[in-house]
Motif scaffolding. Structure first.
Motif, PDB file in Angstrom:
ATOM      1  N   MET A 179      -0.436   9.482  -8.776  1.00 45.37           N
ATOM      2  CA  MET A 179      -0.169  10.867  -9.164  1.00 45.37           C
ATOM      3  C   MET A 179       0.864  10.918 -10.286  1.00 45.37           C
ATOM      4  O   MET A 179       0.750  11.717 -11.220  1.00 45.37           O
ATOM      5  N   VAL A 180       1.881  10.051 -10.209  1.00 46.96           N
ATOM      6  CA  VAL A 180       2.904   9.997 -11.255  1.00 46.96           C
ATOM      7  C   VAL A 180       2.265   9.669 -12.603  1.00 46.96           C
ATOM      8  O   VAL A 180       2.600  10.241 -13.633  1.00 46.96           O
ATOM      9  N   ARG A 181       1.309   8.740 -12.590  1.00 42.90           N
ATOM     10  CA  ARG A 181       0.652   8.342 -13.834  1.00 42.90           C
ATOM     11  C   ARG A 181      -0.382   9.361 -14.307  1.00 42.90           C
ATOM     12  O   ARG A 181      -0.543   9.586 -15.495  1.00 42.90           O
TER      13      ARG A 181
ATOM     14  N   GLN B 248       0.345  19.433  -9.973  1.00 40.19           N
ATOM     15  CA  GLN B 248       0.374  18.372  -8.966  1.00 40.19           C
ATOM     16  C   GLN B 248       1.762  17.732  -8.877  1.00 40.19           C
ATOM     17  O   GLN B 248       2.264  17.448  -7.785  1.00 40.19           O
ATOM     18  N   LEU B 249       2.383  17.514 -10.033  1.00 41.58           N
ATOM     19  CA  LEU B 249       3.711  16.910 -10.046  1.00 41.58           C
ATOM     20  C   LEU B 249       4.750  17.864  -9.461  1.00 41.58           C
ATOM     21  O   LEU B 249       5.671  17.420  -8.761  1.00 41.58           O
TER      22      LEU B 249
ATOM     23  N   HIS C 231       5.145   5.323 -18.157  1.00 40.52           N
ATOM     24  CA  HIS C 231       3.778   5.181 -18.682  1.00 40.52           C
ATOM     25  C   HIS C 231       2.864   6.131 -17.931  1.00 40.52           C
ATOM     26  O   HIS C 231       2.761   6.077 -16.708  1.00 40.52           O
ATOM     27  N   ARG C 232       2.180   7.013 -18.666  1.00 45.08           N
ATOM     28  CA  ARG C 232       1.218   7.922 -18.063  1.00 45.08           C
ATOM     29  C   ARG C 232      -0.159   7.627 -18.653  1.00 45.08           C
ATOM     30  O   ARG C 232      -0.286   7.069 -19.736  1.00 45.08           O
ATOM     31  N   SER C 233      -1.174   7.968 -17.907  1.00 43.74           N
ATOM     32  CA  SER C 233      -2.539   7.608 -18.313  1.00 43.74           C
ATOM     33  C   SER C 233      -2.953   8.294 -19.611  1.00 43.74           C
ATOM     34  O   SER C 233      -3.635   7.712 -20.452  1.00 43.74           O
ATOM     35  N   SER C 234      -2.537   9.546 -19.761  1.00 41.56           N
ATOM     36  CA  SER C 234      -2.871  10.284 -20.977  1.00 41.56           C
ATOM     37  C   SER C 234      -1.827  10.033 -22.052  1.00 41.56           C
ATOM     38  O   SER C 234      -0.644   9.913 -21.764  1.00 41.56           O
ATOM     39  N   THR C 235      -2.288   9.945 -23.284  1.00 42.38           N
ATOM     40  CA  THR C 235      -1.357   9.789 -24.404  1.00 42.38           C
ATOM     41  C   THR C 235      -1.053  11.128 -25.066  1.00 42.38           C
ATOM     42  O   THR C 235      -0.294  11.188 -26.029  1.00 42.38           O
TER      43      THR C 235
ATOM     44  N   ALA D  25       0.812  -1.215   0.000  1.00 44.81           N
ATOM     45  CA  ALA D  25       0.000   0.000   0.000  1.00 44.81           C
ATOM     46  C   ALA D  25       0.846   1.268   0.000  1.00 44.81           C
ATOM     47  O   ALA D  25       0.348   2.357  -0.260  1.00 44.81           O
ATOM     48  N   GLU D  26       2.117   1.128   0.298  1.00 46.04           N
ATOM     49  CA  GLU D  26       2.967   2.303   0.438  1.00 46.04           C
ATOM     50  C   GLU D  26       3.102   3.035  -0.895  1.00 46.04           C
ATOM     51  O   GLU D  26       3.517   2.474  -1.891  1.00 46.04           O
ATOM     52  N   GLY D  27       2.745   4.289  -0.880  1.00 46.91           N
ATOM     53  CA  GLY D  27       2.961   5.107  -2.059  1.00 46.91           C
ATOM     54  C   GLY D  27       1.982   4.882  -3.194  1.00 46.91           C
ATOM     55  O   GLY D  27       2.203   5.387  -4.282  1.00 46.91           O
ATOM     56  N   ALA D  28       0.907   4.128  -2.952  1.00 46.65           N
ATOM     57  CA  ALA D  28      -0.037   3.864  -4.047  1.00 46.65           C
ATOM     58  C   ALA D  28      -0.598   5.170  -4.612  1.00 46.65           C
ATOM     59  O   ALA D  28      -0.691   5.340  -5.829  1.00 46.65           O
TER      60      ALA D  28
END
Length: 265
Positions: A102-104, A110-111, A199-203, A94-97
């Motif tokens: 946020m990274v993705r 936010q970043l 890998h990020r959620s947006s392309t 669970a650590e850092g989930a």
């Protein structure tokens, strides 16, 4: 870079950052044996050809340092016939989930909030220090398993850079490998063909803008300062490598000699 033994470092299609740790020099003039200790990123996306190559290495044990969240995201390792798989998570599932979400998914503001002004690099340094101090049982298990004939062995996490990098470094310390060689091997993870793909959620192009990639770079780089922090933690906590191995990792002189006999030329 010239490959010493091309057959042990192919261009694997679905496995990043694979390499044989063989050839690294020890302080007493020996070298790590080729074909007994390998490292890589996760094996979840290995192709049939990748699996055939990995199967040809005669592996006894695969150490997977990913946690449940990693495995849910990437999938389980490909199964190799006759190979023992040992999962030893080196971070809490669970650590850092939320951080990695946020990274993705995070936007630039936010970043900036979680990574700018050295916060990203400091997070990595703190993580390396924590793993050395708090995961002695796992590293002890790895070294004892290797000394009890779990070789040839492959160690991996997600990118094969941090958790696997630290575990390989600890193993190399136990073998008496020169400190500069340990750092050099660790930094090999920065090679373009080895690096973990972000890998990020947006392309959209904006999701990979130069500023965003710069903010993310501390998380995906192998930096000497990270490994140096781990070494400093050993010195600060145990007073030196010998005490760390004996007291922290319960590695007796006999087991250490057995390890050296198995893994060194």
């Amino acid at each position: 870079m010239t490959q010493q033994i091309p057959s042990t470092e192919p261009e694997l299609a679905g496995v990043r950052n694979f390499r044989d740790v063989g050839g690294l020099p020890t302080v007493d003039g020996r070298r790590v044996r080729h074909g007994v200790l390998f490292r890589s990123g996760h094996l979840a996306h290995a192709t049939d050809e990748d699996a055939a190559f990995l199967g040809s290495l005669g592996l006894h044990t695969i150490f997977d340092f990913r946690n449940a969240a990693d495995q849910k995201l990437e999938g389980p390792d490909v199964e190799l016939a006759g190979v023992r798989n040992v999962n030893l998570p080196l971070s809490d599932p669970a650590e850092g989930a939320e951080f990695w979400k946020m990274v993705r998914d995070g936007d630039l503001d936010q970043l900036r909030a979680i990574l700018a002004d050295g916060k990203g690099a400091q997070r990595m340094i703190d993580s390396y220090r924590m793993i050395i101090k708090e995961r002695t049982a796992e590293h002890s298990q790895v070294l004892h398993s290797l000394a009890e004939d779990s070789v040839p062995a492959l160690m991996h996490c997600a990118a094969g850079k941090d958790r696997a990098g630290l575990s390989i470094a600890v193993t190399l310390l136990a073998l008496g490998v020169e400190r500069e060689a340990i750092v050099a091997d660790y930094l090999e993870s920065n090679a373009k063909h080895r690096r973990y793909k972000v890998h990020r959620s947006s392309t959209a192009a904006s999701a990979y803008s130069p500023e965003i990639m710069e903010l993310l770079s501390p998380l995906f780089d192998a930096r000497a300062e990270y490994l140096t922090a781990a070494f400093e933690t050993i010195e600060e906590t145990w007073g030196g490598v010998e005490s760390y191995l004996e007291q922290g990792l319960r590695l007796t002189p006999g087991l250490r000699e057995r390890l050296r006999d198995l893994l060194l030329d």
